[in-house]
Write an enzyme that holds these catalytic residues in place. Structure first.
Site, PDB file in Angstrom:
ATOM      1  N   TRP A   1       0.976  -1.087  -0.043  1.00  0.00           N
ATOM      2  CA  TRP A   1      -0.034   0.018  -0.030  1.00  0.00           C
ATOM      3  C   TRP A   1       0.862   1.259   0.148  1.00  0.00           C
ATOM      4  O   TRP A   1       0.528   2.145  -0.563  1.00  0.00           O
ATOM      5  CB  TRP A   1      -0.687  -0.026   1.355  1.00  0.00           C
ATOM      6  CG  TRP A   1      -1.900   1.188   1.355  1.00  0.00           C
ATOM      7  CD1 TRP A   1      -3.050   1.211   0.848  1.00  0.00           C
ATOM      8  CD2 TRP A   1      -1.452   2.447   1.969  1.00  0.00           C
ATOM      9  NE1 TRP A   1      -3.428   2.518   1.208  1.00  0.00           N
ATOM     10  CE2 TRP A   1      -2.574   3.282   1.913  1.00  0.00           C
ATOM     11  CE3 TRP A   1      -0.474   3.061   2.746  1.00  0.00           C
ATOM     12  CZ2 TRP A   1      -2.701   4.479   2.371  1.00  0.00           C
ATOM     13  CZ3 TRP A   1      -0.575   4.101   3.336  1.00  0.00           C
ATOM     14  CH2 TRP A   1      -1.644   5.126   3.154  1.00  0.00           C
ATOM     15  N   HIS A   2       2.131   1.159   0.566  1.00  0.00           N
ATOM     16  CA  HIS A   2       2.907   2.280   0.787  1.00  0.00           C
ATOM     17  C   HIS A   2       3.609   2.660  -0.592  1.00  0.00           C
ATOM     18  O   HIS A   2       4.006   3.763  -0.579  1.00  0.00           O
ATOM     19  CB  HIS A   2       3.897   2.140   2.109  1.00  0.00           C
ATOM     20  CG  HIS A   2       3.222   2.540   3.387  1.00  0.00           C
ATOM     21  ND1 HIS A   2       2.653   1.281   3.975  1.00  0.00           N
ATOM     22  CD2 HIS A   2       3.103   3.543   4.232  1.00  0.00           C
ATOM     23  CE1 HIS A   2       2.004   1.905   5.150  1.00  0.00           C
ATOM     24  NE2 HIS A   2       2.285   3.093   5.119  1.00  0.00           N
ATOM     25  N   GLY A   3       3.924   1.607  -1.401  1.00  0.00           N
ATOM     26  CA  GLY A   3       4.515   2.029  -2.496  1.00  0.00           C
ATOM     27  C   GLY A   3       4.993   1.089  -3.314  1.00  0.00           C
ATOM     28  O   GLY A   3       4.975  -0.165  -3.047  1.00  0.00           O
TER      29      GLY A   3
ATOM     30  N   PHE B   1       2.135   8.875  -0.864  1.00  0.00           N
ATOM     31  CA  PHE B   1       1.166   7.660  -0.962  1.00  0.00           C
ATOM     32  C   PHE B   1      -0.116   7.812  -1.339  1.00  0.00           C
ATOM     33  O   PHE B   1      -0.975   6.993  -1.199  1.00  0.00           O
ATOM     34  CB  PHE B   1       1.256   6.928   0.651  1.00  0.00           C
ATOM     35  CG  PHE B   1       2.827   6.911   0.900  1.00  0.00           C
ATOM     36  CD1 PHE B   1       3.757   5.964   0.150  1.00  0.00           C
ATOM     37  CD2 PHE B   1       3.052   7.111   2.081  1.00  0.00           C
ATOM     38  CE1 PHE B   1       5.000   6.069   0.644  1.00  0.00           C
ATOM     39  CE2 PHE B   1       4.521   7.026   2.834  1.00  0.00           C
ATOM     40  CZ  PHE B   1       5.232   6.325   1.707  1.00  0.00           C
TER      41      PHE B   1
END
Lengths: 158, 455
Positions: B313-315, B455
């Site tokens: 989800w973060h990258g 994000f």
């Protein structure tokens, strides 16, 4: 499927169209307006981190020979040492003068290339990565190993 | 538009709030939606179309799911509608990487800057997923168009959360009303957040960027601590500003931080850090997968899946996957290892802080070799223990570290409350001083974006 009404069918069609639009909107990048002060602030912070200094009017006259009427604002950041080529020049211009300023920036890069050709391998590598780009009324000349990344970061950040 | 931009502080917020206050009640929601669209489209007008598209998609998708005549049909429709959002998230995060890889593979030089993820997409899309799932599970009443639009676009939580599930947003804000008390508390909370961001986070940001390539032992420790504090003050500062802004308009947003660096274990840390994201994963991924009420192997799998997804989800770079798995493994150890002895509280706190600090080293750098070099240097497996640069930064920033440590580790809030109870005027003086100092910093400092904007 039997239970699906005509109304729902229309809804599905609309949803599909919206989905396509959502995917496409961010791709079509609007011609956004960048503010000179914002870009300058951004590069000023990068310059401070890299211990670069603000260049004065005499440096501008010597390295970027431009008629003062052709730009509204200018800021140049560079290193003290003559062997370091990293440099950021930010010009605020009228649309009419944008091309002329870009040419001057290109000339600056060519001049640096000429002075380091043949012996300054690292400097030449940096100069090869230099970029001159127009953001609305702002012209940016970025000489640095990470010029492309810097511009991309700036686009994301601002 | 950013909360720390002067145009937001001096024009956008006061005008939006004043107009909201004088707006007739039936038009208040509409005004908030317009303001939110303006906020999102301030620097990139095309974002308004993108957000409007998402609002329409949420509203029609919600009706489409709700119209399902049986649970089976509802479930199928939810999968289809949510599937597109998941695709969108992956498309924004990974398409550029795939495209670049293909260009490199075929040695082509043609470049387009097509896949620029619109700001805050990860947050917006996760909230929309919760909206559709809540509707499918009948956890909320049929939303009106204005409710749905406001939920998706509400500007204080638009860019960096907190990620608030739809049913909670509805429950908490049923009776929302503008009040002087709300405005006063909102301004205080906003001031606190602004001070955290511009005074502390931005100072640590400069320190981190100056030391991030100093791989001496001292330099590596200093840069890791600088990033650890920067990330906290940056994100917590933003959250305080978001909650404060929402309060001014009479809305409640969920808390996102609860003194995370005072956690006693990795699991405890995640109950205190980015609470809205960990709650989202617990409610919408971990529990639907069966949580801990399954076989041992499946339970282990569920924990790893959740943490892998948290990382992703973060990258799109591998370090985030690694960071997610790092926590997955730590939590597995905590859950399954028998706890025969208990460490003293302060020692547990210190160990957890160091574990979190190592996690942020992985989080901060996308280049795996740099992560390796920094960790190697931190453990002293490096030729250089101390560099001249790290010594000079240690002397110049020791005060900053002490101040940050004091705020993060000590029960400052409780002391502050005691002080206010004793001297009621002190609250006004403290907040005014904080606001003036923060604005002075803002005017004098250089531009620093919020870390979680990416994000």
């Amino acid at each position: 499927m039997k239970q699906m009404t005509r109304k729902e069918l229309y809804m599905i069609i609309v949803l599909v169209f919206i989905s396509i639009a959502i995917v496409i909107f961010p791709v079509i990048k609007a011609q956004r307006i960048y503010e000179y002060e914002e870009i300058d602030r951004y590069f000023q912070s990068i310059a401070t981190q890299r211990e670069m200094e603000k260049k004065d009017a005499s440096f501008l006259r010597r390295c970027y020979p431009i008629n003062p009427n052709e730009y509204q604002n200018v800021q140049i950041y560079g290193h003290k040492g003559a062997m370091e080529v990293e440099e950021f020049a930010i010009f605020q211009v009228d649309y009419a003068n944008a091309e002329a300023i870009m040419q001057v920036c290109e000339k600056r890069i060519s001049a640096l290339k000429q002075s380091f050709a043949g012996y300054g391998t690292t400097q030449m590598e940096t100069l090869e990565k230099a970029l001159v780009k127009q953001y609305g009324i702002v012209i940016l000349c970025v000489i640095g190993n990470d010029a492309e990344a810097l511009l991309k970061e700036m686009e994301n950040a601002l | 538009m950013s909360f720390t931009s002067l145009s937001f502080l001096f024009y956008f917020l006061p005008i939006a709030l004043f107009a909201y206050a004088i707006c007739p009640k039936p038009l208040k929601k509409a005004w908030l939606i317009i303001v939110s669209l303006l906020f999102y489209g301030w620097m990139e007008p095309m974002n308004v179309l993108y957000l409007s598209g998402l609002i329409l998609y949420a509203y029609l998708g919600g009706i489409f799911i709700q119209n399902g005549t049986s649970w089976k049909i509802k479930k199928l429709r939810t999968w289809i509608i949510c599937g597109f959002l998941i695709f969108l998230l992956l498309y924004f995060k990974y398409a550029q990487g795939v495209y670049d890889a293909l260009l490199a593979l075929f040695q082509q030089e043609f470049q387009v800057s097509a896949w620029l993820m619109p700001l805050g997409s990860s947050f917006i899309l996760f909230q929309m997923l919760s909206y559709f799932i809540d509707i499918a599970n009948d956890r909320c009443e049929k939303p009106s168009f204005s409710d749905c639009a406001l939920y998706v676009s509400f500007f204080p939580k638009l860019l960096m959360g907190p990620i608030m599930p739809y049913h909670r947003f509805q429950q908490e804000n049923q009776l929302c009303a503008l009040s002087w008390n709300g405005i006063e508390n909102g301004v205080k909370r906003f001031t606190l957040g602004l001070a955290q961001k511009v005074i502390l986070a931005d100072s640590f940001a400069l320190l981190y960027s100056a030391l991030s390539h100093d791989f001496s032992t001292l330099g590596s420790w200093l840069s890791s601590f600088a990033y650890t504090f920067e990330l906290f003050f940056d994100f917590a500062g933003y959250t305080n500003m978001a909650i404060g802004t929402a309060m001014m308009f009479g809305y409640y947003l969920t808390e996102n931080f609860k003194h995370p660096y005072r956690a006693l274990s990795a699991r405890d840390f995640w109950r205190r850090w980015h609470i809205s994201l960990s709650t989202w994963f617990r409610d919408y991924v971990y529990i639907p997968l069966g949580g801990n009420r399954v076989s041992l192997l499946k339970h282990i799998g569920n924990i790893l899946i959740v943490w892998l997804l948290t990382g992703i989800w973060h990258g799109n770079s591998f370090n985030f996957v690694l960071w997610g798995l790092y926590y997955g493994i730590l939590i597995l150890i905590e859950v399954f290892l028998p706890q025969r002895f208990h460490l003293p509280k302060q020692l547990s706190r210190l160990i957890t802080f160091l574990i979190v600090n190592f996690g942020w080293v992985i989080f901060a750098r996308s280049d795996l070799s740099e992560i390796y070099h920094q960790l190697q240097a931190m453990f002293g497996f490096n030729d250089v223990w101390v560099s001249a640069q790290s010594i000079s930064y240690l002397y110049s920033s020791i005060g900053l570290f002490i101040l940050a440590g004091f705020i993060v580790f000590m029960p400052v809030e409780r002391w502050f409350q005691v002080l206010i109870n004793r001297y009621s005027q002190s609250e006004f003086i403290i907040y005014t001083c904080l606001l003036v100092t923060a604005i002075a910093y803002l005017l004098a400092s250089q531009y620093q974006s919020f870390l979680y904007f990416q994000f």
